[in-house]
Scaffold this active site. Structure first.
Site, PDB file in Angstrom:
ATOM      1  N   ASP A  62       0.880  -1.063   0.116  1.00 21.43           N
ATOM      2  CA  ASP A  62       0.183  -0.059  -0.108  1.00 21.43           C
ATOM      3  C   ASP A  62       0.834   1.380   0.000  1.00 21.43           C
ATOM      4  OD1 ASP A  62      -2.280   1.673   0.276  1.00 21.43           O
ATOM      5  OD2 ASP A  62      -2.096   1.720   2.306  1.00 21.43           O
ATOM      6  N   GLU A  71      -1.179  -1.361  -4.735  1.00 22.20           N
ATOM      7  CA  GLU A  71      -2.453  -0.567  -5.282  1.00 22.20           C
ATOM      8  C   GLU A  71      -2.124   0.245  -6.307  1.00 22.20           C
ATOM      9  OE1 GLU A  71      -5.395   2.469  -3.141  1.00 22.20           O
ATOM     10  OE2 GLU A  71      -4.099   1.456  -1.742  1.00 22.20           O
ATOM     11  N   ASP A 122      -2.586   1.086   7.028  1.00 22.29           N
ATOM     12  CA  ASP A 122      -1.845   0.786   5.885  1.00 22.29           C
ATOM     13  C   ASP A 122      -1.460  -0.537   5.904  1.00 22.29           C
ATOM     14  OD1 ASP A 122      -1.241   3.956   4.769  1.00 22.29           O
ATOM     15  OD2 ASP A 122      -0.892   3.697   7.173  1.00 22.29           O
TER      16      ASP A 122
END
Length: 184
Positions: free
Chosen positions: A7, A68, A141
Site C-alpha cells: 500500500d 495498489e 496501511d
C-alpha cells in the site's frame, strides 16, 4: 503462493505478506509499515522505502507483488507521491524478476468485503476475519497491504481457473486453426 502486498505512500508504506496453500486457510506471514519522515526530502524518503522493500523481499521471498493502483480521485500531490512510492515497489520486484499486479482500491474492497464503498474499518475487520487474526492490523496501511495480497491471491486463482477452462474448451490446435481462419 506467497504474495507481498504494498500500500504505497511517501510517509507510510504498508506491507503485508500472505501465504496461500491448497486446502488451507490464508495465513499472514508478516505485516508492517515503512515510515519516512514527512519533512525529509523526496529522494531520502524514496530511498528509505526502497531499502525497506528490499529487506522484505530478501526476508520473505514472495512469488509475486501486488501494488495498489494509483487513483486519480485524490489531489495531484497525493497521486504523485503514491505513484513514486509505487514505482519503487515495482522496481524492487523487477530486479528479482517477480511478477507485479496492480489492483485499484475498489477492486481490493470488493474482493475482501463485497463492497467497493467499504471503509477502512470494514476492510480491517474483514482482513482480521479472513486471516483469522486476534486483532485488526494497525495502522490501516497494514490492513490495506494485507487486503491487496488477499485480492491478488484470489484473482490469480480465478484467472488460473478461467485459463484452464479455456484450454480445455478450446484445445491449442483448434485455437491455432481458428486464428488462421480455417475454422469458421
Amino acid at each position: 503462493m506467497r504474495v507481498l502486498g504494498v500500500d504505497p505512500g511517501l510517509t507510510r508504506c504498508g506491507l503485508g505478506v500472505v501465504d496461500d496453500a491448497p486446502g488451507r486457510p490464508l495465513t499472514v506471514t508478516a505485516a508492517g509499515v515503512l515510515c519516512a519522515p514527512a519533512d525529509a526530502d523526496i529522494g531520502h524518503r524514496l530511498l528509505l522505502i526502497e531499502c525497506g522493500i528490499e529487506r522484505w523481499l530478501d526476508e520473505y521471498r514472495p512469488g509475486a507483488v501486488a501494488v495498489e493502483r494509483v487513483s486519480s480521485r485524490y489531489n495531484v500531490r497525493t497521486v504523485m507521491g503514491t505513484a513514486q512510492a509505487s514505482a519503487v515497489a515495482i522496481l524492487c520486484a523487477a530486479r528479482r524478476g517477480l511478477p507485479v499486479a496492480w489492483h485499484t482500491s475498489s477492486e481490493v474492497k470488493v474482493a475482501v468485503t463485497g463492497s467497493a464503498g467499504a471503509g477502512k474499518a470494514q476492510v480491517g475487520a474483514m482482513v482480521t476475519r479472513l486471516l483469522q487474526l486476534d486483532v485488526p492490523p494497525e495502522p490501516a496501511d497494514t490492513a490495506d497491504a494485507l487486503a491487496l495480497a488477499i485480492c491478488h491471491i484470489w484473482r490469480a486463482q480465478a484467472l488460473n481457473r478461467l485459463q484452464q477452462a479455456h484450454a480445455t474448451a478450446c484445445p491449442a490446435p483448434a485455437l491455432a486453426r481458428l486464428r488462421k481462419g480455417t475454422i469458421r
